[in-house]
Design an enzyme around this catalytic site. Structure first.
Site, PDB file in Angstrom:
ATOM      1  N   LYS A   1       7.018 102.675  19.956  1.00 19.77           N
ATOM      2  CA  LYS A   1       6.565 101.312  19.777  1.00 19.77           C
ATOM      3  C   LYS A   1       5.038 101.239  19.679  1.00 19.77           C
ATOM      4  O   LYS A   1       4.484 100.249  19.226  1.00 19.77           O
ATOM      5  CB  LYS A   1       6.990 100.464  20.982  1.00 19.77           C
ATOM      6  CG  LYS A   1       8.438 100.502  21.313  1.00 19.77           C
ATOM      7  CD  LYS A   1       8.662  99.672  22.620  1.00 19.77           C
ATOM      8  CE  LYS A   1       9.987  99.991  23.220  1.00 19.77           C
ATOM      9  NZ  LYS A   1      10.126  99.393  24.568  1.00 19.77           N
ATOM     10  N   GLY A   2       4.376 102.307  20.149  1.00 21.11           N
ATOM     11  CA  GLY A   2       2.923 102.250  20.346  1.00 21.11           C
ATOM     12  C   GLY A   2       2.099 101.968  19.107  1.00 21.11           C
ATOM     13  O   GLY A   2       0.996 101.441  19.194  1.00 21.11           O
TER      14      GLY A   2
ATOM     15  N   GLU B   1       0.824 106.936  13.669  1.00 20.52           N
ATOM     16  CA  GLU B   1       0.986 107.210  15.093  1.00 20.52           C
ATOM     17  C   GLU B   1      -0.157 106.555  15.881  1.00 20.52           C
ATOM     18  O   GLU B   1      -1.243 106.330  15.333  1.00 20.52           O
ATOM     19  CB  GLU B   1       1.014 108.739  15.294  1.00 20.52           C
ATOM     20  CG  GLU B   1       1.092 109.242  16.712  1.00 20.52           C
ATOM     21  CD  GLU B   1       2.361 108.859  17.463  1.00 20.52           C
ATOM     22  OE1 GLU B   1       2.642 107.654  17.553  1.00 20.52           O
ATOM     23  OE2 GLU B   1       3.043 109.752  17.980  1.00 20.52           O
ATOM     24  N   ASP B   2       0.086 106.262  17.154  1.00 22.97           N
ATOM     25  CA  ASP B   2      -0.982 105.675  17.970  1.00 22.97           C
ATOM     26  C   ASP B   2      -1.959 106.735  18.463  1.00 22.97           C
ATOM     27  O   ASP B   2      -3.160 106.600  18.341  1.00 22.97           O
ATOM     28  CB  ASP B   2      -0.402 104.853  19.138  1.00 22.97           C
ATOM     29  CG  ASP B   2       0.640 105.609  19.952  1.00 22.97           C
ATOM     30  OD1 ASP B   2       0.915 106.794  19.660  1.00 22.97           O
ATOM     31  OD2 ASP B   2       1.196 105.011  20.887  1.00 22.97           O
TER      32      ASP B   2
ATOM     33  N   ASP C   1      -1.273 113.663  21.352  1.00 19.29           N
ATOM     34  CA  ASP C   1      -1.667 114.323  22.598  1.00 19.29           C
ATOM     35  C   ASP C   1      -1.248 115.792  22.527  1.00 19.29           C
ATOM     36  O   ASP C   1      -1.978 116.612  21.968  1.00 19.29           O
ATOM     37  CB  ASP C   1      -1.022 113.573  23.765  1.00 19.29           C
ATOM     38  CG  ASP C   1      -1.409 114.132  25.119  1.00 19.29           C
ATOM     39  OD1 ASP C   1      -2.395 114.896  25.179  1.00 19.29           O
ATOM     40  OD2 ASP C   1      -0.747 113.800  26.105  1.00 19.29           O
TER      41      ASP C   1
ATOM     42  N   LYS D   1      -6.276 113.181  20.803  1.00 23.41           N
ATOM     43  CA  LYS D   1      -6.667 113.715  22.114  1.00 23.41           C
ATOM     44  C   LYS D   1      -6.539 115.230  22.038  1.00 23.41           C
ATOM     45  O   LYS D   1      -5.562 115.813  22.512  1.00 23.41           O
ATOM     46  CB  LYS D   1      -5.722 113.144  23.184  1.00 23.41           C
ATOM     47  CG  LYS D   1      -6.260 113.187  24.595  1.00 23.41           C
ATOM     48  CD  LYS D   1      -5.176 112.869  25.610  1.00 23.41           C
ATOM     49  CE  LYS D   1      -5.055 111.403  25.933  1.00 23.41           C
ATOM     50  NZ  LYS D   1      -4.139 111.149  27.079  1.00 23.41           N
TER      51      LYS D   1
ATOM     52  N   PHE E   1      -6.265 109.020  30.561  1.00 26.94           N
ATOM     53  CA  PHE E   1      -5.127 108.191  30.171  1.00 26.94           C
ATOM     54  C   PHE E   1      -5.619 106.802  29.786  1.00 26.94           C
ATOM     55  O   PHE E   1      -6.270 106.120  30.563  1.00 26.94           O
ATOM     56  CB  PHE E   1      -4.096 108.100  31.289  1.00 26.94           C
ATOM     57  CG  PHE E   1      -2.779 107.593  30.776  1.00 26.94           C
ATOM     58  CD1 PHE E   1      -1.888 108.460  30.162  1.00 26.94           C
ATOM     59  CD2 PHE E   1      -2.454 106.246  30.867  1.00 26.94           C
ATOM     60  CE1 PHE E   1      -0.688 107.996  29.653  1.00 26.94           C
ATOM     61  CE2 PHE E   1      -1.246 105.773  30.352  1.00 26.94           C
ATOM     62  CZ  PHE E   1      -0.370 106.650  29.754  1.00 26.94           C
TER      63      PHE E   1
ATOM     64  N   ASP F   1       0.764 102.246  26.106  1.00 29.23           N
ATOM     65  CA  ASP F   1       1.338 101.702  27.337  1.00 29.23           C
ATOM     66  C   ASP F   1       1.283 102.669  28.510  1.00 29.23           C
ATOM     67  O   ASP F   1       1.096 103.873  28.349  1.00 29.23           O
ATOM     68  CB  ASP F   1       2.814 101.360  27.111  1.00 29.23           C
ATOM     69  CG  ASP F   1       3.672 102.615  26.963  1.00 29.23           C
ATOM     70  OD1 ASP F   1       3.336 103.468  26.119  1.00 29.23           O
ATOM     71  OD2 ASP F   1       4.660 102.756  27.719  1.00 29.23           O
TER      72      ASP F   1
ATOM     73  N   ARG G   1       0.503  97.099  26.644  1.00 26.86           N
ATOM     74  CA  ARG G   1       0.475  97.221  25.186  1.00 26.86           C
ATOM     75  C   ARG G   1      -0.254  96.045  24.536  1.00 26.86           C
ATOM     76  O   ARG G   1      -0.820  96.176  23.458  1.00 26.86           O
ATOM     77  CB  ARG G   1       1.906  97.267  24.625  1.00 26.86           C
ATOM     78  CG  ARG G   1       2.674  98.544  24.918  1.00 26.86           C
ATOM     79  CD  ARG G   1       3.898  98.606  24.018  1.00 26.86           C
ATOM     80  NE  ARG G   1       4.949  99.469  24.522  1.00 26.86           N
ATOM     81  CZ  ARG G   1       5.008 100.786  24.290  1.00 26.86           C
ATOM     82  NH1 ARG G   1       4.066 101.357  23.592  1.00 26.86           N
ATOM     83  NH2 ARG G   1       6.000 101.501  24.774  1.00 26.86           N
TER      84      ARG G   1
HETATM   85  P1  IMP Z   1       2.710 114.020  22.103  1.00 22.44           P
HETATM   86  O1  IMP Z   1       1.567 114.184  21.128  1.00 22.44           O
HETATM   87  O2  IMP Z   1       4.003 114.557  21.600  1.00 22.44           O
HETATM   88  O3  IMP Z   1       2.346 114.556  23.456  1.00 22.44           O
HETATM   89  O4  IMP Z   1       3.016 112.477  22.334  1.00 22.44           O
HETATM   90  C1  IMP Z   1       2.132 111.487  21.972  1.00 22.44           C
HETATM   91  C2  IMP Z   1       2.647 110.224  22.554  1.00 22.44           C
HETATM   92  O5  IMP Z   1       2.364 110.225  23.967  1.00 22.44           O
HETATM   93  C3  IMP Z   1       1.926 109.012  21.985  1.00 22.44           C
HETATM   94  O6  IMP Z   1       2.613 108.479  20.897  1.00 22.44           O
HETATM   95  C4  IMP Z   1       1.901 108.078  23.164  1.00 22.44           C
HETATM   96  O7  IMP Z   1       3.086 107.313  23.193  1.00 22.44           O
HETATM   97  C5  IMP Z   1       1.880 108.989  24.378  1.00 22.44           C
HETATM   98  N1  IMP Z   1       0.505 109.156  24.915  1.00 22.44           N
HETATM   99  C6  IMP Z   1      -0.267 110.254  24.887  1.00 22.44           C
HETATM  100  N2  IMP Z   1      -1.454 110.049  25.490  1.00 22.44           N
HETATM  101  C7  IMP Z   1      -1.438 108.762  25.917  1.00 22.44           C
HETATM  102  C8  IMP Z   1      -2.392 107.926  26.621  1.00 22.44           C
HETATM  103  O8  IMP Z   1      -3.513 108.308  26.991  1.00 22.44           O
HETATM  104  N3  IMP Z   1      -1.979 106.652  26.876  1.00 22.44           N
HETATM  105  C9  IMP Z   1      -0.762 106.164  26.506  1.00 22.44           C
HETATM  106  N4  IMP Z   1       0.143 106.900  25.837  1.00 22.44           N
HETATM  107  C10 IMP Z   1      -0.184 108.195  25.555  1.00 22.44           C
HETATM  108 MG    MG Z   2       4.217 105.819  24.445  1.00 16.79          MG
END
Ligand code: IMP
Ligand code: MG
Length: 178
Positions: free
Chosen positions: A46-47, A101-102, A105, A133, A154, A161, A167
């Protein structure tokens, strides 16, 4: 009215103005790169919804949008399996696809999603992320269009969220005690 969420925010990382600038920069690049190509924006729920809505408003090219909700199975990183909670309604074969994507990470979700979508034979497949990130990265995945970079903290707001909260903050902030 008093903002009920503000008390939990330590500091603002990206103001509404900052975000507008980041969105505009990304949109300008997509406008140039995809002129005449009618890309499909694949918005990850949803982000990314707030970012996608603002991004679309800054696009002046013909484009379409669809939504997808995915989650990672824990412990299946090596097998590359992702859980598709809600799939696209659009056939992406031969389409120019941009995943929206938001924040990236660890990158594991996007890495697996890219594999899944690539198997559907799009004409091209790129990633557009509001934030990156890089310190958290585990899977080899990178954003083709990146609005901004954040450190190892974070953050919440503008779609991001903490347990579904924050959000709706119009800016991006660092949580108190994070
Ligand atoms: P990853 O890259 O597979 O670890 O997942 C990324 C997802 O983790 C993003 O779409 C966010 O939903 C969540 N996420 C990663 N870092 C943060 C943060 O600092 N705040 C909120 N959500 C985060
Ligand atoms: Mg999320």
């Amino acid at each position: 009215m008093i903002n009920e969420l503000e008390k939990d925010i330590d500091r603002i990382l990206f103001s509404e103005d900052d975000i507008r600038g980041m969105v505009k920069e990304v949109a300008d690049r997509i406008n140039l790169d995809y002129a005449g190509k009618k890309p499909l924006l694949v918005v990850l729920l949803k982000g990314s919804v707030l970012f996608a809505a603002d991004l679309m408003r800054s696009l002046v090219i013909d484009c379409e949008v669809d939504f997808m909700k995915v989650s990672s199975y824990s412990g299946t990183q090596s097998t590359g399996v992702i859980n598709v909670v809600s799939d696209l309604n659009t056939d992406i074969a031969g389409r120019h696809v941009i995943i929206v994507e938001d924040i990236i990470d660890t990158g594991s979700t996007l890495h697996k999603l890219k594999g899944l979508l690539a198997g559907r034979h799009p004409a091209s497949l790129k990633i557009c992320t509001l934030l990156d990130k890089p310190s958290g990265r585990k899977a080899e995945v990178y954003g083709d269009y990146i609005g901004g970079t954040v450190g190892n903290e974070f953050i919440v707001g503008y779609g991001l969220d903490l347990d579904e909260k924050y959000r709706n903050l119009p800016y991006i902030g660092v949580m108190r005690n994070s």
